[in-house]
Structure formats: C-alpha cells, structure tokens
Write a protein that holds these residues in place. Structure first.
Motif, PDB file in Angstrom:
ATOM      1  N   VAL A 276     -15.787   7.969  15.866  1.00 31.97           N
ATOM      2  CA  VAL A 276     -14.789   7.293  15.046  1.00 31.97           C
ATOM      3  C   VAL A 276     -13.564   7.072  15.928  1.00 31.97           C
ATOM      4  O   VAL A 276     -12.938   8.029  16.378  1.00 31.97           O
ATOM      5  CB  VAL A 276     -14.431   8.125  13.803  1.00 31.97           C
ATOM      6  N   ILE A 277     -13.234   5.817  16.176  1.00 34.99           N
ATOM      7  CA  ILE A 277     -12.185   5.484  17.130  1.00 34.99           C
ATOM      8  C   ILE A 277     -10.899   5.104  16.401  1.00 34.99           C
ATOM      9  O   ILE A 277     -10.905   4.281  15.480  1.00 34.99           O
ATOM     10  CB  ILE A 277     -12.608   4.307  18.026  1.00 34.99           C
TER      11      ILE A 277
ATOM     12  N   THR B  41      -8.691   9.032  10.242  1.00 32.39           N
ATOM     13  CA  THR B  41      -9.005  10.437   9.965  1.00 32.39           C
ATOM     14  C   THR B  41      -9.943  10.555   8.772  1.00 32.39           C
ATOM     15  O   THR B  41     -10.885  11.361   8.772  1.00 32.39           O
ATOM     16  CB  THR B  41      -7.716  11.228   9.699  1.00 32.39           C
ATOM     17  N   ARG B  42      -9.716   9.699   7.775  1.00 26.38           N
ATOM     18  CA  ARG B  42     -10.565   9.726   6.587  1.00 26.38           C
ATOM     19  C   ARG B  42     -11.984   9.257   6.920  1.00 26.38           C
ATOM     20  O   ARG B  42     -12.968   9.804   6.415  1.00 26.38           O
ATOM     21  CB  ARG B  42      -9.948   8.854   5.494  1.00 26.38           C
ATOM     22  N   LEU B  43     -12.094   8.256   7.778  1.00 23.22           N
ATOM     23  CA  LEU B  43     -13.422   7.808   8.212  1.00 23.22           C
ATOM     24  C   LEU B  43     -14.165   8.949   8.902  1.00 23.22           C
ATOM     25  O   LEU B  43     -15.360   9.158   8.666  1.00 23.22           O
ATOM     26  CB  LEU B  43     -13.293   6.622   9.168  1.00 23.22           C
ATOM     27  N   ALA B  44     -13.455   9.680   9.751  1.00 21.72           N
ATOM     28  CA  ALA B  44     -14.074  10.801  10.463  1.00 21.72           C
ATOM     29  C   ALA B  44     -14.534  11.878   9.495  1.00 21.72           C
ATOM     30  O   ALA B  44     -15.615  12.460   9.647  1.00 21.72           O
ATOM     31  CB  ALA B  44     -13.093  11.378  11.485  1.00 21.72           C
ATOM     32  N   GLN B  45     -13.730  12.143   8.472  1.00 22.77           N
ATOM     33  CA  GLN B  45     -14.100  13.151   7.476  1.00 22.77           C
ATOM     34  C   GLN B  45     -15.367  12.734   6.731  1.00 22.77           C
ATOM     35  O   GLN B  45     -16.283  13.539   6.534  1.00 22.77           O
ATOM     36  CB  GLN B  45     -12.948  13.349   6.487  1.00 22.77           C
TER      37      GLN B  45
ATOM     38  N   TYR C 242     -17.232  12.753  16.081  1.00 22.12           N
ATOM     39  CA  TYR C 242     -16.059  12.982  16.921  1.00 22.12           C
ATOM     40  C   TYR C 242     -15.045  11.872  16.678  1.00 22.12           C
ATOM     41  O   TYR C 242     -15.392  10.690  16.673  1.00 22.12           O
ATOM     42  CB  TYR C 242     -16.446  12.997  18.404  1.00 22.12           C
ATOM     43  N   HIS C 243     -13.796  12.279  16.490  1.00 20.10           N
ATOM     44  CA  HIS C 243     -12.689  11.335  16.325  1.00 20.10           C
ATOM     45  C   HIS C 243     -11.984  11.223  17.675  1.00 20.10           C
ATOM     46  O   HIS C 243     -11.433  12.196  18.179  1.00 20.10           O
ATOM     47  CB  HIS C 243     -11.723  11.855  15.247  1.00 20.10           C
ATOM     48  N   ILE C 244     -12.008  10.031  18.252  1.00 19.48           N
ATOM     49  CA  ILE C 244     -11.396   9.821  19.561  1.00 19.48           C
ATOM     50  C   ILE C 244     -10.429   8.641  19.505  1.00 19.48           C
ATOM     51  O   ILE C 244     -10.528   7.777  18.623  1.00 19.48           O
ATOM     52  CB  ILE C 244     -12.454   9.552  20.653  1.00 19.48           C
TER      53      ILE C 244
ATOM     54  N   ILE D 217     -20.901   3.844  15.897  1.00 24.07           N
ATOM     55  CA  ILE D 217     -19.486   3.683  16.216  1.00 24.07           C
ATOM     56  C   ILE D 217     -18.779   2.959  15.082  1.00 24.07           C
ATOM     57  O   ILE D 217     -19.225   1.909  14.614  1.00 24.07           O
ATOM     58  CB  ILE D 217     -19.289   2.885  17.526  1.00 24.07           C
ATOM     59  N   THR D 218     -17.674   3.541  14.648  1.00 28.89           N
ATOM     60  CA  THR D 218     -16.794   2.853  13.718  1.00 28.89           C
ATOM     61  C   THR D 218     -15.365   3.036  14.221  1.00 28.89           C
ATOM     62  O   THR D 218     -15.115   3.784  15.171  1.00 28.89           O
ATOM     63  CB  THR D 218     -16.952   3.369  12.279  1.00 28.89           C
ATOM     64  N   ALA D 219     -14.426   2.354  13.578  1.00 22.59           N
ATOM     65  CA  ALA D 219     -13.039   2.434  14.021  1.00 22.59           C
ATOM     66  C   ALA D 219     -12.108   2.161  12.858  1.00 22.59           C
ATOM     67  O   ALA D 219     -12.440   1.404  11.941  1.00 22.59           O
ATOM     68  CB  ALA D 219     -12.782   1.439  15.151  1.00 22.59           C
ATOM     69  N   GLY D 220     -10.945   2.778  12.919  1.00 21.31           N
ATOM     70  CA  GLY D 220      -9.954   2.601  11.875  1.00 21.31           C
ATOM     71  C   GLY D 220      -9.365   1.196  11.863  1.00 21.31           C
ATOM     72  O   GLY D 220      -9.536   0.414  12.804  1.00 21.31           O
ATOM     73  N   ALA D 221      -8.637   0.896  10.796  1.00 24.29           N
ATOM     74  CA  ALA D 221      -8.092  -0.449  10.607  1.00 24.29           C
ATOM     75  C   ALA D 221      -6.989  -0.795  11.598  1.00 24.29           C
ATOM     76  O   ALA D 221      -6.577  -1.948  11.696  1.00 24.29           O
ATOM     77  CB  ALA D 221      -7.557  -0.586   9.188  1.00 24.29           C
ATOM     78  N   SER D 222      -6.498   0.198  12.347  1.00 28.59           N
ATOM     79  CA  SER D 222      -5.450  -0.066  13.327  1.00 28.59           C
ATOM     80  C   SER D 222      -5.950   0.069  14.769  1.00 28.59           C
ATOM     81  O   SER D 222      -5.160   0.199  15.699  1.00 28.59           O
ATOM     82  CB  SER D 222      -4.268   0.887  13.097  1.00 28.59           C
TER      83      SER D 222
END
Length: 275
Positions: free
Chosen positions: A210-211, A220-224, A233-235, A254-259
């Motif tokens: 989770v990037i 952080t919520r995606l990682a949870q 792993y949140h990187i 692989i996923t990633a936050g909106a920012s």
C-alpha cells in the motif's frame, strides 16, 4: 512472481485538482504558499516546493503573496484572516470536502444537533467542525456514538475518506438518538472505489503493498483493510522495499492512497517486476 495493480488507486479528482491549482499559482519569488501541506504526501509536497509552491503552517508566516487553501479545507475564519492580511486567496479545497463543510453549516442553520463522523485530529474534520460554528460533536467509534445524548433533531455528516463500513456501523448506533434524523453520507466515491478494489485484490494475492504518505489517513485505512486479508506493508517509496518480504511470495498486489503520485506507483511496480 506476478504483480497486480488494483483497479482503482492513486490520485483522486480532488487531489489532481489541488495539484493543478497549486502549479498554476506557483511563484519563483517564493510568495505562493499552501496553508499546511496541500495533500498528505511528502514527496509531492517537496516536488511542488521545487516548482515554486511553498508551505506555511500559519498565516502569520506570510507577509504578502498568495495563500493556497489545501485540499482538506479550512474554516471560514481563515479566509477572513487571509483577506485582512492582504493576501490573495486561492481555494484548492476538494469539492467533496466543500460539500461536507456546507452540509454541516446547513444542518446547524436548520437547528439540527450535528455529529461529524471522522478522525478528530484530521485537518479535513477540523475544517468541517469550524463550518459548523464549533457546534458539532466529532465521533469515530461506536462507543462514542452510544454516548451521544438523545435530541430533537440530529444531523450526520462524515469525513470524505472515512471507511464506508465503519460509517454504517456508527450510524446504526445513532438511529435511536432522535426521531428526526438527516444523514448526509459525504464519503466520496473515490474512497469507496479504492477501498473495495483494495479488499478484492488483497483476497487474491500473497502480499499487498500500500503506497502513500505515512501521514495520509486514507492510505493508512487502505493498509488496515488489506492487512485483514493478507500480509501487508505500507510504504511511501520503492526505497523502503525489503528483499525478505518477498520470500516464497508468488502474487503481489499494489494499491495506493488518493494522494499518491503516479511516478511513485510506477517505481514500486517496476522494482517488484524486476525481482
């Protein structure tokens, strides 16, 4: 080793818009600044700084120039103070956040007791609270919902990046608090899409990356959520990847936050592919 990208990941509309606005107002002389980081991604904030968009924590730090309101929004008093200081105001508030802010104001004006569901220390939630004239209550757990006193009229709004599932659970505890309830579900579609896609992918792989910024609530919520399905792993960048993480791993998601910028996602993807 197979590397799979989530169907929805990375910059959402509100973030793309904020970055575009910031770049359009960049200044070589350092007089264009965001009030707080424009988004919760240190690498993007640093890139914007090099392009002529600085960042200040308080308006007092600016004597002149352009203040750019970040995507998380601010309360009405900040606009008034900026204008009183003679600063040009450029508003990059995410339209979905603006909707939540105005919804809180509307409910208060109509005589509702307002509850904001969200993280108390998140800048977006603080801005929504300020648009309620400081009259709203902020909660983020079912226990806090239980503690809300019954009232004649209850209005509910939500942090735009809050978990949809948690929102529903908390709302269920609030339904008994009033006979006149208005529920304005102000979670944005991009949040729902990213969370659903991440959960779906996490159920099909051995490991999820989770990037996104460590200070990003939606990342952080995606990682949870992913960690409930598989090793996660949140990187922030590809430099954090550790060789031992990939022992006996056959499928990586692989996923990633909106920012999270595209270039960072691509770097992580390529590094995983080359293993």
């Amino acid at each position: 080793m197979e590397v799979i990208l989530a169907d929805y990941l990375g910059f959402c509309y509100g973030v793309k818009r904020a970055i575009k606005i910031a770049r359009e107002n960049a200044s070589a002389d350092g007089t264009a600044c965001t009030l707080g980081p424009i988004i919760h991604n240190p690498q993007m904030v640093d890139r914007l700084r090099r392009e002529g968009v600085g960042s200040v924590d308080r308006l007092e730090e600016m004597e002149k120039g352009t203040v750019i309101i970040r995507s998380h929004g601010v309360g009405p008093a900040v606009y008034d103070e900026a204008k009183a200081r003679g600063l040009e105001v450029v508003d990059a508030t995410c339209p979905h956040v603006k909707k939540a802010q105005l919804s809180a104001k509307e409910l208060v004006d109509e005589g509702y007791s307002v509850v904001i569901i969200g993280e108390k220390e998140h800048p977006e939630v603080k801005s929504i609270f300020e648009w309620s004239s400081g009259k709203a209550q902020i909660i983020e757990t079912e226990d806090e919902a239980e503690a809300i006193e019954p009232c004649g009229k209850l209005g509910i709004v939500c942090q735009t990046t809050f978990s949809g599932a948690r929102f529903r659970q908390i709302v269920m505890r609030l339904l008994e608090k009033s006979r006149d309830i208005r529920i304005l579900r102000t979670i944005c579609t991009a949040t729902d899409q990213r969370q659903a896609a991440a959960i779906d992918l996490a159920s099909k792989v051995d490991l999820m990356l989770v990037i996104g910024g460590k200070n990003s609530a939606n990342t952080t919520r995606l990682a949870q959520l992913c960690s409930e399905k598989c090793l996660t792993y949140h990187i922030e960048t590809a430099a954090e990847l550790q060789d031992e993480w990939f022992d006996k791993i056959k499928k990586i998601g692989i996923t990633a936050g909106a920012s999270t910028p595209d270039w960072i996602i691509k770097e992580v993807y390529k590094k995983c592919q080359n293993r």
